[in-house]
Scaffold this motif. Structure first.
Motif, PDB file in Angstrom:
ATOM      1  N   CYS A  32       0.784  -1.218   0.000  1.00 33.84           N
ATOM      2  CA  CYS A  32       0.000   0.000   0.000  1.00 33.84           C
ATOM      3  C   CYS A  32       0.822   1.277   0.000  1.00 33.84           C
ATOM      4  CB  CYS A  32      -0.934  -0.012   1.198  1.00 33.84           C
ATOM      5  SG  CYS A  32      -2.354   1.017   0.933  1.00 33.84           S
ATOM      6  N   LEU A  59      -5.076   5.902   6.414  1.00 30.42           N
ATOM      7  CA  LEU A  59      -4.674   5.594   5.055  1.00 30.42           C
ATOM      8  C   LEU A  59      -4.845   6.883   4.263  1.00 30.42           C
ATOM      9  CD1 LEU A  59      -3.679   3.509   3.056  1.00 30.42           C
ATOM     10  CD2 LEU A  59      -6.068   2.922   2.596  1.00 30.42           C
ATOM     11  N   CYS A  87      -4.139  -2.678  -0.476  1.00 26.53           N
ATOM     12  CA  CYS A  87      -3.902  -2.283   0.922  1.00 26.53           C
ATOM     13  C   CYS A  87      -4.488  -3.198   1.974  1.00 26.53           C
ATOM     14  CB  CYS A  87      -4.451  -0.877   1.151  1.00 26.53           C
ATOM     15  SG  CYS A  87      -3.757   0.346   0.043  1.00 26.53           S
TER      16      CYS A  87
END
Length: 133
Positions: A32, A59, A87
Motif C-alpha cells: 500500500c 490511510l 492495501c
C-alpha cells in the motif's frame, strides 16, 4: 541525584532509538505505498500511504484528478477495489467489523471532498460524521 539524571537521559535516548527503528521498519512495508518512481502504479491514485497522526493510523490517499472530478458510481466501486486489492493485506487495514465504515468514509470523501487532493481514511472509526471522519 546526578547519576539518576544521567541514567534517565541514557534510558530516554535508548527508547528514542528503539522507537525510531520500529518506525523505520514499519515504513519499509511495501504494501500500500508507491514511491515517486512508481506514480503510474495505480490506475486511480497518485499515491497511497499509511501515515500516523498523533498516534492514530490513517490511510492517506491522493486520487488522480480524473477520479477527483468523477461523479460515476462505477468509479467509486473500481477505485475502492483497487485500494482494497493493494492495501487490505496490511495489518492497519480494518477488520471485517469496521471495513464497512472505512468504505463509507471513502465514499463520503469521494462525494464531498472533490477539491481535496489528499484524503485520510481512519480504520479505527466506528462511524462517520458530516466531514467524513
Amino acid at each position: 541525584m546526578r547519576n539518576k539524571k544521567l541514567y534517565l537521559y541514557i534510558l530516554l535516548g535508548a527508547l528514542i532509538l528503539v522507537s525510531c527503528q520500529e518506525d523505520n521498519d514499519i515504513n519499509k512495508s511495501k504494501s500500500c505505498s508507491a514511491d515517486k518512481d512508481e506514480l503510474n502504479k495505480y490506475e486511480y491514485f497518485n499515491n497511497i500511504k499509511w501515515i500516523n497522526r498523533d498516534g492514530v493510523w490513517s490511510l492517506s490517499v491522493s486520487p488522480k484528478r480524473s477520479l477527483r472530478l468523477s461523479v460515476s458510481k462505477d468509479d467509486i466501486k473500481k477505485s475502492w477495489q483497487e485500494l482494497k486489492e493493494n492495501c487490505s493485506n496490511d495489518y492497519r487495514w480494518p477488520d471485517s467489523n469496521k471495513e464497512e465504515v472505512f468504505y463509507q468514509q471513502y465514499k463520503c470523501h469521494f462525494n464531498k471532498a472533490k477539491i481535496k487532493k489528499r484524503r485520510n481514511l481512519e480504520p479505527e472509526k466506528d462511524s462517520i460524521n458530516f466531514l467524513c471522519n
